[in-house]
Design an enzyme around this catalytic site. Structure first.
Site, PDB file in Angstrom:
ATOM      1  N   HIS A   1      43.231  46.820  36.411  1.00  0.00           N
ATOM      2  CA  HIS A   1      42.049  47.515  35.897  1.00  0.00           C
ATOM      3  C   HIS A   1      42.221  49.008  36.095  1.00  0.00           C
ATOM      4  CE1 HIS A   1      38.819  44.243  35.471  1.00  0.00           C
ATOM      5  NE2 HIS A   1      39.917  43.594  35.810  1.00  0.00           N
TER       6      HIS A   1
ATOM      7  N   GLU B   1      38.096  42.960  44.719  1.00  0.00           N
ATOM      8  CA  GLU B   1      39.381  42.282  44.897  1.00  0.00           C
ATOM      9  C   GLU B   1      40.237  42.943  45.967  1.00  0.00           C
ATOM     10  OE1 GLU B   1      41.643  40.542  41.852  1.00  0.00           O
ATOM     11  OE2 GLU B   1      39.989  40.408  40.420  1.00  0.00           O
TER      12      GLU B   1
END
Length: 579
Positions: A328, A56
């Site tokens: 995350h 990402e």
């Protein structure tokens, strides 16, 4: 560009790092500020990361910002281009990247789900070959990926088949790399929990280990709310225990992006909200992984490696914004060079000491945690959270065998697992065919409606009615054309990709059944199991041992190359005619 000369000798250790940066342009809050700080955090992490996989990281601007902060410790890097908006993958390395490519997944979402975006970013596998030293065979093949996101819990997730096919694809690439004699590191956001079919598939069809599971074999199978985890009848783990033992990287109460909107507003206003380490954390789960496969090198002096430690990192906060770096946490692991077979420490795990996933799953489901693990953190309710970095000494493995097996025999899933995959494929093919017919029907209806509107526009007496008919005709025909193109191009493409996936699964299932039925043992037996009754040195194997070993090798080679196996129609229950 200055070329970095590889070292003359193999390094004593490799520090591996994987991280989902959450760098969605226009969507992720404070994206630019967070990614710049992520680069600084990576550069100052101890031990210093030497191979890094990022997910990402969607824009090259963000990639260059991270490169600027890490170039002095990670002089080599590659940003991977894919899809309409980029694949979001990057690999950084201390050592030279001698070869790289981007492998797109054949199955990766649907264009009609534009609001999810998986299809448009062109998800795949970022592959890089990294040379550790000048010695022949000292190459690490790194595979960085981000599997399709789950939008529902299994087995209701409509993209489960796509994610399983992606796991199959990366398992194949890792297996091929091991067969070439390279060390394999697979890392990324796999969007799966340890109990999932995709996880079982990867650890079965590729000779790799889940690094965290090796060091923490009793870790959770999913979040505390997961059905399999509930069957273990354990207390809800604390936030700190989830980081230290369960390796939770997503949905942790420590992550500020998982807080309520009210708490986030207070945080952004400057109020420091501390998290009690003993807070129950029922939603945290492990979605990010590092998989490791030791070399099965043809070069006798190639280095062998073992797993030393693993930890969850990047748990701190942005120094100015006071928010987590991403939604995350990172996974970090250290691999160290293994001693020779004569001096191996039997307390260290090796590649082939793992259980098959099905057996391990049954074992873990029947074990329980000690309650003291949840009450032993003597922290005050107001104590602030410090980043956790915990190493764990691995438990003693099975008997120590030779470090370098001769040939990487794949394991095989149970017949029920293959049937489960085939059922997923059948379900997806059925749904795809139905949607394709409906889309073609919509296209036909739109043509009829548009023609009707064009004819009707001649009769209205009022101009606004004619305008309305033309508008309806245009919008209706546009929608119909889009649906028709999706049915013609995407649905047909998805069907063919599913047919290829189905064929491969059928072949794997047939091989497993033939070996079990014909020889009474599974091809998943490791080479050590085949020769352990004779000697750990293949060159000194007894005649009886060679006779036991040779047929397995010949059968596997036959399966891989024979036209007879490639041309068979292996149809499960007659439901899948080969097209």
């Amino acid at each position: 560009m200055k070329h970095y000369e590889p070292a003359a000798d193999v390094p004593p250790s490799i520090n591996v790092f994987t991280y989902n940066c959450w760098g969605l342009k226009y969507i992720a809050k404070y994206r630019a500020e967070r990614l710049r700080e992520i680069g600084r955090a990576i550069a100052t992490t101890l031990p210093t990361p030497e191979i890094v996989g990022l997910q990402e990281c969607w824009t090259q601007e963000d990639y260059l910002a991270i490169r600027k902060q890490t170039r002095h410790v990670l002089p080599h890097g590659k940003f991977y281009f894919s899809g309409s908006f980029g694949g979001g993958l990057a690999i950084l390395s201390k050592w030279p990247i001698v070869e790289s490519n981007m492998v797109r997944y054949p199955l990766n979402g649907r264009p009609s789900a534009f609001f999810r975006g998986d299809w448009y970013v062109g998800k795949g596998i970022a592959c890089a070959s990294i040379r550790l030293s000048k010695k022949a065979g000292d190459i690490v093949d790194v595979f960085c990926t981000h599997l399709h996101a789950p939008y529902q819990s299994e087995p209701k997730d409509s993209y489960l088949c796509h994610r399983t096919a992606q796991a199959w694809e990366i398992a194949r690439l890792m297996r091929q790399a091991v067969e070439r004699g390279h060390v394999v590191i697979g890392l990324g956001d796999f969007n799966m929990v340890p109990s999932s079919l995709a996880h079982r598939l990867i650890t079965t069809h590729a000779p790799v280990q889940d690094v965290w599971k090796v060091l923490h074999p009793d870790s959770s199978l999913g979040s505390a709310n997961h059905p399999l985890e509930k069957e273990r009848r354990r207390d809800i783990p604390s936030a700190r225990y989830n980081l230290q033992e369960n390796g939770a990287t997503c949905d942790s109460v420590y992550n500020t992006w998982r807080w309520t909107k009210h708490d986030q507003k207070l945080l952004f206003k400057g109020q420091d909200l501390a998290v009690d380490p003993t807070t129950p954390d029922p939603r945290a789960k492990r979605l990010d992984y590092i998989f490791f496969g030791n070399t099965l090198s043809h070069f006798p002096d190639a280095a062998q490696w073992r797993i030393q430690s693993a930890r969850v990192g990047m748990t701190g906060r942005h120094p100015r914004l006071n928010c987590s770096f991403s939604d995350h946490f990172s996974v970090e692991a250290t691999l160290v060079r293994a001693a020779s077979s004569k001096t191996d420490d039997p307390s260290k795990p090796s590649l082939d000491t793992r259980q098959t996933s099905d057996t391990a799953l049954r074992t873990l489901t029947n074990t329980s945690l000690q309650p003291t693990l949840y009450t032993s953190f003597n922290a005050s309710p107001t104590s602030s959270f410090l980043p956790v970095s915990v190493s764990r000494t691995p438990s003693p493995p099975k008997p120590n065998f030779t470090t370098t097996p001769l040939i990487p025999f794949p394991k095989s899933l149970s017949t029920a697992a293959y049937d489960e995959i085939l059922d997923l494929i059948f379900s997806d093919m059925t749904r795809g065919s139905r949607q394709g017919r409906l889309r073609f029907l919509h296209f036909g209806v739109s043509v009829v409606v548009s023609l009707g509107c064009f004819v009707a526009v001649w009769w209205p007496q009022r101009a606004w009615v004619a305008f309305l008919l033309l508008l309806i005709s245009t919008l209706n025909f546009g929608a119909g054309v889009v649906d028709g193109l999706i049915a013609l191009l995407f649905v047909a493409s998805e069907k063919r990709a599913l047919q290829e996936f189905r064929w491969e699964v059928q072949q794997a299932k047939e091989v497993a059944e033939e070996l079990v039925d014909g020889k009474g043992k599974n091809i998943g037996e490791t080479q050590e199991q085949l020769i352990s009754n004779n000697t750990s040195d293949p060159d000194k194997m007894s005649d009886e041992g060679r006779q036991d070993f040779k047929p397995e090798k010949e059968l596997w080679e036959k399966v891989r190359s024979s036209e007879e196996y490639g041309g068979k129609e292996n149809v499960r229950s007659g439901r899948f005619p080969m097209v």
